[in-house]
Structures are given as structure tokens and as C-alpha cells.
Enzyme design. Structure first.
Site, PDB file in Angstrom:
ATOM      1  N   PRO A  88       1.076  -0.843  -0.634  1.00 55.27           N
ATOM      2  CA  PRO A  88       0.375   0.217   0.038  1.00 55.27           C
ATOM      3  C   PRO A  88       0.941   1.423  -0.016  1.00 55.27           C
ATOM      4  O   PRO A  88       0.114   2.196  -0.667  1.00 55.27           O
ATOM      5  CB  PRO A  88      -0.747  -0.037   1.326  1.00 55.27           C
ATOM      6  CG  PRO A  88      -0.570  -1.404   1.812  1.00 55.27           C
ATOM      7  CD  PRO A  88       0.863  -1.782   1.113  1.00 55.27           C
ATOM      8  N   GLU A 116       1.254  -7.855   8.618  1.00 53.23           N
ATOM      9  CA  GLU A 116       1.579  -5.868   8.495  1.00 53.23           C
ATOM     10  C   GLU A 116       2.066  -5.966   7.548  1.00 53.23           C
ATOM     11  O   GLU A 116       2.810  -4.918   7.217  1.00 53.23           O
ATOM     12  CB  GLU A 116       1.824  -5.618   9.959  1.00 53.23           C
ATOM     13  CG  GLU A 116       0.672  -5.165  11.149  1.00 53.23           C
ATOM     14  CD  GLU A 116      -0.924  -4.963  10.244  1.00 53.23           C
ATOM     15  OE1 GLU A 116      -0.527  -4.071   9.577  1.00 53.23           O
ATOM     16  OE2 GLU A 116      -1.346  -5.429  10.649  1.00 53.23           O
ATOM     17  N   ARG A 154      -1.861  -9.890 -20.785  1.00 54.43           N
ATOM     18  CA  ARG A 154      -2.463  -9.214 -21.905  1.00 54.43           C
ATOM     19  C   ARG A 154      -1.785  -8.884 -22.945  1.00 54.43           C
ATOM     20  O   ARG A 154      -1.752  -9.169 -24.418  1.00 54.43           O
ATOM     21  CB  ARG A 154      -4.016  -9.133 -21.207  1.00 54.43           C
ATOM     22  CG  ARG A 154      -3.744  -7.736 -20.731  1.00 54.43           C
ATOM     23  CD  ARG A 154      -5.241  -7.179 -20.141  1.00 54.43           C
ATOM     24  NE  ARG A 154      -5.816  -7.237 -21.607  1.00 54.43           N
ATOM     25  CZ  ARG A 154      -6.514  -6.149 -22.347  1.00 54.43           C
ATOM     26  NH1 ARG A 154      -5.170  -5.489 -21.749  1.00 54.43           N
ATOM     27  NH2 ARG A 154      -7.135  -5.778 -22.957  1.00 54.43           N
ATOM     28  N   ASP A 169      -4.602  -0.265 -29.619  1.00 56.04           N
ATOM     29  CA  ASP A 169      -3.655   0.648 -30.268  1.00 56.04           C
ATOM     30  C   ASP A 169      -5.237   1.855 -30.751  1.00 56.04           C
ATOM     31  O   ASP A 169      -4.626   2.124 -31.509  1.00 56.04           O
ATOM     32  CB  ASP A 169      -2.413   0.312 -30.838  1.00 56.04           C
ATOM     33  CG  ASP A 169      -1.255   0.718 -29.692  1.00 56.04           C
ATOM     34  OD1 ASP A 169      -1.570   1.402 -28.724  1.00 56.04           O
ATOM     35  OD2 ASP A 169      -0.612  -0.186 -29.809  1.00 56.04           O
TER      36      ASP A 169
END
Ligand code: 9D3
Length: 253
Positions: A88, A116, A154, A169
Site C-alpha cells: 500500500p 502487516e 495480455r 492501439d
């Protein structure tokens, strides 16, 4: 392309590797994913991978030694890999980074934390970058690692069918998608926009671009900031902004 993940929960990755685009890429030998479980590198009877935090407080911390050995075993196979700790506290992973990893074929060694987090000295000694996938609290780094792997794999040549890769694209890159419809042309009193049922391909292209611009302007105006716009897009967006507030527009929330 080779990817490695250090994780206490390797079975979670079945969800990624057994079905869908990533499974196909693995079967086609476009991508390879190695899983390394720190528990396999413990030496005590209880196979301990966590311990209490120095200084006290709630929760547990992933121990240095089993993690270190899992990381070094992965590095013996993938010595060039960029070591990424999913956390995080990391910088936000986005499509630009996914494209950069895929285009540069930069191998990744992803470390998924539990509890943690990991002993800070693992980060000091082994980690090149810390990545977060967004501002919400997960129970561990595995889902984040899978998000990164899916987003990168992907993009590898051959991972998607031709139709999907052509879209990659697309001229609407950086905008939200336009609405999609399939048969039947009417259901529950709801119809398909008539322009999509006609054969005027340029009219269809313009309608889709207008819808994409309209949705992006309404839902994610931040995406339009700093995005290069063609003359046509500028014109459509100006029309959309001029008309916003009109009754006609209120169907697109
Ligand atoms: C509630 C626990 N928090 C105490 C202040 C800290 C905390 C520790 C470990 C919060 C989340 C986690 C587990 N999360 C990840 O490993 C993680 C994550 C995330 O939670 N959100 C977004 N991206 C990521 S990448 C890894």
C-alpha cells in the site's frame, strides 16, 4: 516472458493461471509464472514464516530468512528480473507501467506480502520498486500481483485474439469505452441506436467517439487533462460541453 511471485498462498494464483487470457498465454509459451513459497524455506518444526513486530503493536510481520531464501531461489532462475514489492506504500501501478513492462520484456519478481507486511530489511536489500494498485485495503499482495500480471501479460504479442489486439492501439485510447450492443435489435422496449444498425461506418465511428468523449467528460474528466486530442475530438468535446445540461444529454450519466 518470465514472471516470478513470492507468496505464502500460491493456490490463489490458480484463478489467474487456469482460466482466461493468462492461461492461454502460458499454454502458448508466451508467459511463464514461477511461484515461490517462503514456507518451503523454513527450517523449524512449525514452518514459521511470521513473527511479532519489534516495538509491539497488533499484527505480525513476515520473517526475513524464509523470504530471503524464496527470493534468492527465484533470482537464481530469473537473475535479470526487476524486484517489485506489492504494498500500500508503493507508487500506483497504471496502464503506462503495464505497457512499459510488456514493451521492454522486463521480467518481474513480485513479492506478495501477508500480515502487516515484510521485515523492512527485505525491502532495503532486495526490492527495486514498491507498487500499489490503488487506495483500498487488501488482505495481502496476491490479488495485487495478479492484477499486475494480468495487465502485463495480455499486452504481450499473441496473448489476445486478433480482434482484441487491434483494439489495443485504438483511436479511443485513453478514453472510456463507448456503449456496446448485440442482437436482438429490441428487447424489453429498449432499442439499439439506429446509427449502429445502418452501414455508414464513418457515422458509426463518429458516434462511438462522441459517446466515449461524453462518458469520459462526465465520469472521468481527469482523463481528458493532458491527453492529446485530434481536431475532430476537440470539436466533438466542445459540442458536448456546450450541450451539457441539455435534457438530451441527461441519459448519459
Ligand atoms: C489494516 C492493515 N494496515 C494497518 C494500518 C496496513 C496494511 C497492511 C497490509 C494494509 C494492507 C495490507 C495488505 N495489502 C497489500 O499487501 C497490498 C495492497 C493493498 O492493500 N492495497 C492496494 N495495493 C496493494 S499492493 C499490496
Amino acid at each position: 516472458m518470465r514472471f516470478d511471485v513470492v507468496t505464502l498462498m500460491p493456490a490463489m494464483f490458480d484463478a489467474l493461471t487456469k482460466e482466461g487470457v493468462v492461461a492461454k498465454a502460458i499454454n502458448r509459451q508466451i508467459a511463464q509464472i514461477g511461484l515461490w513459497n517462503p514456507r518451503d524455506y523454513t527450517t523449524d518444526l512449525h514452518r514459521t514464516v511470521d513473527d511479532r513486530p519489534y516495538g509491539g503493536g497488533p499484527g505480525m510481520v513476515m520473517k526475513y530468512q524464509p523470504l530471503q531464501q524464496a527470493i534468492e531461489s527465484a533470482q537464481a532462475v530469473s537473475p535479470q528480473a526487476k524486484v517489485v514489492y506489492l504494498s500500500p506504500q508503493g507508487r500506483r501501478f497504471d496502464q503506462h507501467q503495464a505497457k512499459a513492462v510488456a514493451a521492454g520484456r522486463q521480467s518481474l519478481l513480485l513479492i506478495a506480502g501477508r500480515y502487516e507486511g515484510v521485515d523492512e530489511r527485505i525491502i532495503q536489500r532486495y526490492v527495486d520498486e514498491e507498487w500499489s494498485i490503488g487506495d483500498y485495503v487488501l488482505s495481502g499482495g496476491e490479488l495485487a500481483a495478479m492484477v499486475v500480471l494480468d495487465a502485463v501479460i495480455r499486452l504481450l504479442p499473441g496473448a489476445l485474439g486478433d480482434a482484441d489486439s487491434a483494439q489495443q492501439d485504438s483511436f479511443m485510447d485513453g478514453l472510456l469505452d463507448c456503449p456496446h450492443y448485440t442482437r436482438p435489435d429490441e428487447i424489453d422496449g429498449l432499442s439499439v441506436p439506429s446509427v449502429l444498425q445502418g452501414g455508414n461506418h464513418d457515422a458509426i465511428r463518429r458516434w462511438r467517439l462522441q459517446q466515449a468523449l461524453m462518458r469520459t467528460n462526465r465520469r472521468r474528466p481527469d482523463l481528458l487533462q493532458g491527453r492529446h486530442m485530434t481536431v475532430e475530438e476537440e470539436k466533438f468535446l466542445a459540442e458536448i460541453i456546450a450541450a451539457s445540461g441539455d435534457a438530451e444529454q441527461t441519459q448519459e450519466q
